[in-house]
Scaffold this active site. Structure first.
Site, short mmCIF file in Angstrom:
data_model
loop_
_atom_site.label_atom_id
_atom_site.label_comp_id
_atom_site.label_asym_id
_atom_site.label_seq_id
_atom_site.Cartn_x
_atom_site.Cartn_y
_atom_site.Cartn_z
N ASP A 9 -33.38 37.42 37.09
CA ASP A 9 -32.64 38.67 36.90
C ASP A 9 -31.82 38.59 35.60
O ASP A 9 -31.51 37.50 35.11
CB ASP A 9 -31.72 38.88 38.10
CG ASP A 9 -30.78 40.05 37.93
OD1 ASP A 9 -31.27 41.17 37.66
OD2 ASP A 9 -29.56 39.84 38.04
N ASP A 11 -28.81 41.15 34.27
CA ASP A 11 -27.37 41.42 34.36
C ASP A 11 -26.77 40.71 35.58
O ASP A 11 -27.25 40.86 36.70
CB ASP A 11 -27.13 42.92 34.46
CG ASP A 11 -27.60 43.65 33.21
OD1 ASP A 11 -26.88 43.60 32.20
OD2 ASP A 11 -28.71 44.22 33.24
N GLY A 44 -33.83 45.64 36.13
CA GLY A 44 -33.88 47.08 36.21
C GLY A 44 -34.00 47.74 34.85
O GLY A 44 -34.27 48.93 34.75
N LYS A 197 -38.57 44.78 42.93
CA LYS A 197 -38.73 43.57 42.14
C LYS A 197 -39.73 42.63 42.81
O LYS A 197 -40.57 42.02 42.15
CB LYS A 197 -37.39 42.87 41.94
CG LYS A 197 -36.47 43.57 40.95
CD LYS A 197 -35.27 42.70 40.63
CE LYS A 197 -34.39 43.32 39.57
NZ LYS A 197 -33.26 42.44 39.20
N ASP A 220 -28.64 38.29 41.78
CA ASP A 220 -27.27 38.41 42.26
C ASP A 220 -26.98 39.66 43.08
O ASP A 220 -25.92 39.75 43.68
CB ASP A 220 -26.30 38.39 41.07
CG ASP A 220 -26.36 39.67 40.24
OD1 ASP A 220 -27.47 40.05 39.82
OD2 ASP A 220 -25.30 40.29 40.03
N ASN A 223 -30.70 44.72 44.74
CA ASN A 223 -32.06 45.00 44.26
C ASN A 223 -32.84 43.73 43.98
O ASN A 223 -34.03 43.78 43.64
CB ASN A 223 -32.04 45.90 43.02
CG ASN A 223 -31.36 45.27 41.82
OD1 ASN A 223 -30.44 44.47 41.96
ND2 ASN A 223 -31.80 45.63 40.63
#
Length: 268
Positions: A9, A11, A44, A197, A220, A223
């Site tokens: 991931d 962010d 995302g 995801k 984290d 999503n």
């Protein structure tokens, strides 16, 4: 079984709290790539918002990958589309009309990373999304676009209190046709029902001949749970949400410490 693929991931995971990549994270990714492990950013964000980070850590060329827009489009690091699941023009118009009727700021991301809104009074969060993703912002209503125009992702955006007020209503309105996810306090995302995801990773790794037990996913937020559920090894950041942590095999330290590096060292 040895890990062959890492889904990372962006962010809150790859990036620290100031939006930078820690030196320890860069070193850990380099070591993994040197071992022949594929490291894919799974985000995302559209590809335009990931490419500079990918270059910074050495995820480049036709044999490395990115899972973008929460799994809606997967690409090679040099841009070739591997898989895509897009929202139809009919549902795009339905979302647009819903936003107009209820005075909710709304925008979409096109497959080629453009951010498009029909709101002439553009919400600050829409500008912020465009800036953070290195994306061009266009003001266009649906009738100004091709009749078959399909989108990668829709967003209702705004203040946290506004999104809290409308989240359940948006889920009730669109949940039968689209995947609705609250990936950030300031926006609610809507995607093709096949998109997550986890499914993005599944579609890509099936093409690469990599088994789920050979995959590590690090994230984290809510999503990221779908990729936690698919990957053989699921790691949540120490700064992650409590809900995400419940689905992880291991909780590392935070994104502003050496959380990614610690996870790499533990499992590789």
């Amino acid at each position: 079984m040895a890990i062959k693929f890492i889904a990372l991931d962006t962010d809150g995971t790859l990036l620290d709290s100031s939006g930078q990549i820690l030196p320890s994270t860069k070193e850990a990714i380099k070591d993994a790539l040197d071992q022949g492990i594929k490291v894919a950013l799974c985000s995302g964000r559209p590809i335009a918002g990931l490419q500079h980070f990918m270059k910074e850590v050495g995820i480049v060329g036709p044999n490395q990958y990115a899972i973008t827009l929460n799994g809606a489009i997967t690409r090679t690091a040099d841009g070739k589309v591997m898989t895509e699941d897009l929202i139809s023009n009919r549902l795009y118009r339905k979302m647009y009309d819903y936003g107009k009727k209820n005075h909710l700021p709304f925008n979409v991301v096109s497959p080629d990373s453009k951010i498009i809104t029909g709101d002439h009074d553009v919400d600050l969060m829409v500008y912020t999304q465009a800036y953070e993703n290195s994306a061009t912002l266009y003001i266009r209503e649906p009738d100004e676009l091709p009749a078959d125009f399909a989108v990668a992702k829709g967003f209702f955006v705004g203040r946290v209190a506004l999104m809290d007020q409308w989240e359940n209503k948006i889920r009730a309105e669109f949940g039968q046709d689209l995947y609705v996810v609250r990936a950030d306090p300031h926006f609610i995302e809507l995607l093709h029902p096949s998109v997550s995801k986890g499914n993005g990773i599944k579609e890509l790794t099936e093409k690469l001949g990599i088994k789920s037990e050979e995959i590590m996913a690090i994230g984290d937020e809510r999503n990221d749970i779908s990729m936690f559920n698919f990957a053989g090894t699921a790691v949540c950041m120490g700064n992650g949400s409590e809900e995400a942590k419940k689905h992880a095999d291991y909780v590392t330290i935070s994104n502003y410490e050496d959380g990614v590096s610690k996870a790499f060292k533990k499992f590789l």
